[in-house]
Design a protein around this motif. Sequence first.
Motif, mmCIF file in Angstrom:
data_model
loop_
_atom_site.group_PDB
_atom_site.id
_atom_site.type_symbol
_atom_site.label_atom_id
_atom_site.label_comp_id
_atom_site.label_asym_id
_atom_site.label_seq_id
_atom_site.Cartn_x
_atom_site.Cartn_y
_atom_site.Cartn_z
ATOM 1 N N ALA A 10 42.772 -56.319 68.419
ATOM 2 C CA ALA A 10 42.151 -55.315 67.546
ATOM 3 C C ALA A 10 41.053 -55.934 66.687
ATOM 4 C CB ALA A 10 43.209 -54.669 66.656
ATOM 5 N N ASP A 20 36.440 -46.878 66.994
ATOM 6 C CA ASP A 20 36.994 -45.555 67.274
ATOM 7 C C ASP A 20 38.150 -45.715 68.259
ATOM 8 O OD1 ASP A 20 37.587 -42.932 67.814
ATOM 9 O OD2 ASP A 20 35.628 -42.443 68.679
ATOM 10 N N THR A 21 39.377 -45.569 67.768
ATOM 11 C CA THR A 21 40.537 -45.807 68.621
ATOM 12 C C THR A 21 40.621 -44.828 69.792
ATOM 13 O OG1 THR A 21 41.928 -44.497 67.140
ATOM 14 C CG2 THR A 21 41.916 -46.872 66.811
ATOM 15 N N ASP A 22 40.036 -43.654 69.638
ATOM 16 C CA ASP A 22 40.049 -42.690 70.742
ATOM 17 C C ASP A 22 39.104 -43.097 71.863
ATOM 18 O OD1 ASP A 22 41.908 -41.060 69.470
ATOM 19 O OD2 ASP A 22 40.355 -39.910 68.442
ATOM 20 N N VAL A 24 38.332 -46.389 72.632
ATOM 21 C CA VAL A 24 38.653 -47.702 73.182
ATOM 22 C C VAL A 24 39.461 -47.514 74.464
ATOM 23 C CG1 VAL A 24 39.915 -49.850 72.773
ATOM 24 C CG2 VAL A 24 38.598 -48.824 70.944
ATOM 25 N N MET A 29 40.545 -53.130 75.792
ATOM 26 C CA MET A 29 41.682 -53.864 75.232
ATOM 27 C C MET A 29 41.994 -55.113 76.047
ATOM 28 S SD MET A 29 44.355 -50.977 74.066
ATOM 29 C CE MET A 29 43.755 -49.345 73.714
ATOM 30 N N ARG A 47 49.446 -50.721 74.144
ATOM 31 C CA ARG A 47 48.130 -50.166 73.834
ATOM 32 C C ARG A 47 48.160 -49.415 72.498
ATOM 33 N NH1 ARG A 47 48.424 -50.057 79.294
ATOM 34 N NH2 ARG A 47 49.302 -47.981 79.442
ATOM 35 N N GLN A 48 49.257 -48.738 72.221
ATOM 36 C CA GLN A 48 49.390 -48.051 70.936
ATOM 37 C C GLN A 48 49.428 -49.057 69.798
ATOM 38 O OE1 GLN A 48 48.981 -44.922 70.394
ATOM 39 N NE2 GLN A 48 49.394 -45.018 68.213
ATOM 40 N N ARG A 51 45.925 -49.996 69.096
ATOM 41 C CA ARG A 51 45.236 -48.903 68.388
ATOM 42 C C ARG A 51 45.657 -48.833 66.913
ATOM 43 N NH1 ARG A 51 45.776 -46.316 73.632
ATOM 44 N NH2 ARG A 51 43.668 -45.931 74.415
ATOM 45 N N LEU A 54 44.027 -51.656 65.126
ATOM 46 C CA LEU A 54 42.609 -51.371 64.949
ATOM 47 C C LEU A 54 42.398 -50.374 63.808
ATOM 48 C CD1 LEU A 54 39.724 -51.857 65.931
ATOM 49 C CD2 LEU A 54 40.080 -50.054 67.635
ATOM 50 N N ASP A 55 43.220 -49.349 63.745
ATOM 51 C CA ASP A 55 43.126 -48.384 62.648
ATOM 52 C C ASP A 55 43.387 -49.073 61.307
ATOM 53 O OD1 ASP A 55 42.460 -46.132 64.074
ATOM 54 O OD2 ASP A 55 44.524 -45.400 64.250
#
Length: 63
Positions: A10, A20-22, A24, A29, A47-48, A51, A54-55
């Motif tokens: 991340a 923007d996690t949506d 990526v 990754m 993967r979550q 994300r 990253l957030d």
Amino acid sequence: MTAYDAYLAARLLAASGRTDTDAVTTADMDAAADIAGADRPSSGHDRQAVRLALDTITQPWSL
């Protein structure tokens, strides 16, 4: 994948401007994990985790 691996991937994504996690992708990754020397995310849970990391890195905190 450990939480630290997710953080490393991340952090690299954020440094490259992918915040923007949506937007990526799995390929993003995988590449970030490879460059960071971390395990690649191998499942949806991994993967979550990337994300979420990253957030956490890119979103401002508010109390």
